[in-house]
Enzyme design. Structure first.
Site, PDB file in Angstrom:
ATOM      1  N   HIS A 208      49.780 -66.251 -15.580  1.00 52.87           N
ATOM      2  CA  HIS A 208      50.412 -66.127 -14.254  1.00 52.87           C
ATOM      3  C   HIS A 208      51.412 -67.260 -13.995  1.00 52.87           C
ATOM      4  CE1 HIS A 208      47.272 -63.226 -13.241  1.00 52.87           C
ATOM      5  NE2 HIS A 208      47.844 -63.027 -12.071  1.00 52.87           N
TER       6      HIS A 208
ATOM      7  N   CYS B  78      45.910 -62.967 -21.368  1.00 53.97           N
ATOM      8  CA  CYS B  78      45.125 -63.682 -20.345  1.00 53.97           C
ATOM      9  C   CYS B  78      44.290 -64.746 -21.049  1.00 53.97           C
ATOM     10  CB  CYS B  78      44.217 -62.685 -19.625  1.00 53.97           C
ATOM     11  SG  CYS B  78      43.075 -63.449 -18.475  1.00 53.97           S
TER      12      CYS B  78
ATOM     13  N   THR C 148      42.055 -66.701 -19.661  1.00 51.37           N
ATOM     14  CA  THR C 148      40.688 -66.729 -19.133  1.00 51.37           C
ATOM     15  C   THR C 148      39.811 -65.708 -19.865  1.00 51.37           C
ATOM     16  OG1 THR C 148      41.719 -67.252 -17.018  1.00 51.37           O
ATOM     17  CG2 THR C 148      39.387 -66.742 -16.970  1.00 51.37           C
TER      18      THR C 148
ATOM     19  N   ASP D  33      45.659 -57.922 -18.653  1.00 50.49           N
ATOM     20  CA  ASP D  33      45.426 -59.136 -17.855  1.00 50.49           C
ATOM     21  C   ASP D  33      44.610 -58.743 -16.621  1.00 50.49           C
ATOM     22  OD1 ASP D  33      45.725 -61.876 -17.055  1.00 50.49           O
ATOM     23  OD2 ASP D  33      47.335 -61.304 -15.700  1.00 50.49           O
ATOM     24  N   SER D  34      44.238 -59.759 -15.856  1.00 51.92           N
ATOM     25  CA  SER D  34      43.519 -59.492 -14.604  1.00 51.92           C
ATOM     26  C   SER D  34      44.484 -59.078 -13.495  1.00 51.92           C
ATOM     27  CB  SER D  34      42.776 -60.753 -14.169  1.00 51.92           C
ATOM     28  OG  SER D  34      43.715 -61.812 -14.041  1.00 51.92           O
TER      29      SER D  34
ATOM     30  N   CYS E  75      47.708 -70.331 -18.346  1.00 49.31           N
ATOM     31  CA  CYS E  75      47.373 -69.103 -17.618  1.00 49.31           C
ATOM     32  C   CYS E  75      48.673 -68.309 -17.562  1.00 49.31           C
ATOM     33  CB  CYS E  75      46.881 -69.427 -16.218  1.00 49.31           C
ATOM     34  SG  CYS E  75      46.762 -67.979 -15.132  1.00 49.31           S
TER      35      CYS E  75
END
Ligand code: DGL
Length: 266
Positions: A194, A77, A79, A13-14, A192
């Protein structure tokens, strides 16, 4: 028969979002070695221009695959997955990837009011991939795409510092709530990874109750199915490894990762 080790499952993930998937995976796949990679040097992905992010992901995975030889890669993720999963599969055909994409199909199947919102990063909301999912699965619903500028950052802050301003969460989720012809939004897709960490705050600040669809468990189940086809693996003693592209994890982040069973490698 000797056990053959084919490498860990790599969760990517970011930032800390992929840990929402790791949390479910640890329950379903407790026996496997994990690696957690956060491309925190590039966080947040949601604001990146598409070509630049695609290039970064394809290049970064070259080195991650070489370094960790993962048996399976979970792109935890939305995105990154909605942008580059096809490019990653094409660039690394020997590697198995599990992607994470907005749960639009289950939302369309479950809604009673026909009003569904997809809460995601601005990047995921812009993707053709997301638009195609709506066209294929939610033709009979009214789907509102809500690109949040700040929620991923708020989730990072909450997980690092244990604090989030409820008012800020309320503002970010407010556009998800639609009233039309006497009907109201009844499903919000958390698109998302998160966001599941803030779902309690979202419940608290929502103008009315809705179902919040979180894909973490479904992604972990997909990983479980694919992992079943792998040769038996030996889990190492001690913590799994986490790697951060910034190379500068704060003490809070180290603590957080250690709570998820990872020790940071630099
Ligand atoms: N966790 C990521 C996702 O699932 C994105 C957060 C970000 O980097 O903007 O989309």
């Amino acid at each position: 028969m000797d056990e053959v080790s084919t490498g860990p499952i790599l969760f990517f993930d970011s930032g800390i979002g992929g840990l929402s998937v790791v949390k479910e995976a640890r329950i379903l796949l407790p026996q496997l070695p994990y690696v957690y990679v956060a491309d925190d040097a590039a966080f947040p992905y949601g604001v990146w221009e598409e070509e630049a992010l695609r290039g970064r992901l394809v290049e970064l995975f070259g080195s991650l695959i070489e370094r960790f030889s993962p048996a399976l890669v979970v792109i935890a993720c939305n995105t990154a997955s909605t942008l580059a999963i096809a490019d990653l599969r094409a660039a690394y055909p020997g590697q198995t990837f599990v992607g994470t994409v907005p749960a639009i199909k289950p939302a369309a199947e479950r809604t009673r009011s026909g009003l569904v919102s997809v809460l995601a990063t601005p990047g995921t909301v812009r993707r053709q991939y997301t638009r195609d999912l709506i066209g294929q699965h939610a033709g009979r619903c009214h789907v509102r795409l809500v690109g949040s500028e700040n929620l991923a950052r708020l989730a990072e802050r909450y997980m690092h510092e244990g604090f989030v301003e409820e008012e800020a969460v309320r503002e970010e989720i407010a556009p998800c709530f639609v009233e039309r012809d006497g009907a109201r939004t009844d499903i919000v897709v958390l698109a998302c990874t998160h966001y599941p960490f803030l779902v309690n705050r979202m419940r608290k600040t929502a103008p009315w109750p809705v179902d919040w669809i979180d894909t973490s468990e479904a992604i972990a189940r997909r990983a479980l199915t694919l992992a079943a086809a792998l040769p038996p693996q030996a889990r190492r003693e001690g913590p799994d490894v986490a790697f951060l592209t910034s190379g500068r994890p704060s003490a809070n982040l180290r603590r957080l990762l250690s709570g998820f069973g990872f020790s940071v490698e630099t």
